[in-house]
Design a protein around this motif. Structure first.
Motif, mmCIF file in Angstrom:
data_model
loop_
_atom_site.group_PDB
_atom_site.id
_atom_site.type_symbol
_atom_site.label_atom_id
_atom_site.label_comp_id
_atom_site.label_asym_id
_atom_site.label_seq_id
_atom_site.Cartn_x
_atom_site.Cartn_y
_atom_site.Cartn_z
ATOM 1 N N TYR A 1 0.350 -1.129 -0.498
ATOM 2 C CA TYR A 1 -0.105 0.231 0.014
ATOM 3 C C TYR A 1 0.947 1.400 -0.037
ATOM 4 C CZ TYR A 1 -3.443 -3.396 1.339
ATOM 5 O OH TYR A 1 -4.076 -4.332 0.835
ATOM 6 N N ARG A 2 2.060 1.035 -0.735
ATOM 7 C CA ARG A 2 2.941 2.266 -1.053
ATOM 8 C C ARG A 2 2.264 3.330 -1.231
ATOM 9 N NH1 ARG A 2 8.491 0.476 -3.845
ATOM 10 N NH2 ARG A 2 7.696 -1.240 -1.930
ATOM 11 N N GLU B 1 -0.444 4.484 -1.574
ATOM 12 C CA GLU B 1 -2.021 4.895 -0.942
ATOM 13 C C GLU B 1 -1.212 5.705 0.382
ATOM 14 O OE1 GLU B 1 -1.477 1.622 -1.580
ATOM 15 O OE2 GLU B 1 -3.936 1.356 -3.544
ATOM 16 N N ARG B 2 -0.525 5.150 1.291
ATOM 17 C CA ARG B 2 0.321 5.381 1.893
ATOM 18 C C ARG B 2 1.528 6.748 1.378
ATOM 19 N NH1 ARG B 2 2.421 -0.246 4.229
ATOM 20 N NH2 ARG B 2 1.208 -0.967 5.586
ATOM 21 N N THR C 1 -1.252 9.312 0.887
ATOM 22 C CA THR C 1 -2.152 10.124 1.746
ATOM 23 C C THR C 1 -1.013 10.665 3.035
ATOM 24 O OG1 THR C 1 -3.479 7.902 2.063
ATOM 25 C CG2 THR C 1 -2.949 9.658 4.101
ATOM 26 N N GLY C 2 0.027 10.717 2.787
ATOM 27 C CA GLY C 2 1.185 11.692 3.792
ATOM 28 C C GLY C 2 1.680 12.525 2.874
#
Length: 194
Positions: A13-14, A16-17, A20-21
């Motif tokens: 989920y790199r 997505e993370r 989001t970050g």
């Protein structure tokens, strides 16, 4: 491009993370800069000025159709990117079943439980959890092991690699079985407090 079985094991989920970050960092910076400017730390004159620079307002008012088209285009790009990322994040993961004959199918859950039970028989393994992912032709495993405190990790790995994973390869009927292994040390039995 990676084969499907390797992609299934390494599904991350790199993206997505990371997104989001990035959105969170941009929102934090925007909020902090608004607080700094609004508090007058950059001068009282800047705090009283409008958010949008007058030069930018003049450009937008002199080119109203172009400005609207650019705003609509940017909005549509953001919408498409958001929908694409949402669909990617919500995409279900495939768990292949094993077809022994036309009438007999072993589910991926049963396969996972059998491999986990086999892994739990290894000395030093307290608990094991297995997930079968990928395609029927190229399955892969995610193996989580909780090891007893003080066990010999090399011995556990040797015993896990030869009998356990070789039996899994034989039962799945594949020559290679990509496996992601997650190990947690010192997994003592939980005691319930009363």
């Amino acid at each position: 491009m990676k084969p499907p079985s390797v992609r299934a094991v390494a599904r991350s989920y790199r993206t997505e993370r990371g997104l989001t970050g990035l959105v969170g960092a941009l929102a934090l910076l925007a909020g902090a800069s608004a607080l700094v400017v609004g508090a007058g730390l950059l001068g009282q004159g800047r705090a009283r000025r409008p958010v949008l620079d007058p030069v930018a307002v003049d450009v937008i008012t002199s080119w109203p159709v172009t400005s609207r088209l650019v705003a609509i285009g940017v909005g549509l790009l953001f919408l498409l990117a958001g929908v694409r990322l949402a669909l990617r994040a919500l995409r279900p993961e495939r768990h292949p079943n094993l077809d022994l004959t036309d009438d007999l199918t072993v589910t991926s859950g049963a396969l996972a439980e059998a491999i986990a039970a086999d892994a739990e028989r290894v000395d030093g393994v307290d608990r094991a959890k297995v997930t079968v992912v990928g395609d029927k032709d190229q399955p892969a495993l995610r193996l989580s092991l909780w090891l007893v405190d003080g066990c010999d990790v090399k011995a556990v790995w040797r015993e896990l690699d030869d009998p356990v994973l070789s039996r899994a390869r034989e039962s799945l009927g594949v020559a290679s079985l990509p496996t992601a292994v997650r190990v947690e040390m010192g997994a003592a039995k939980r005691t319930r407090v009363r």
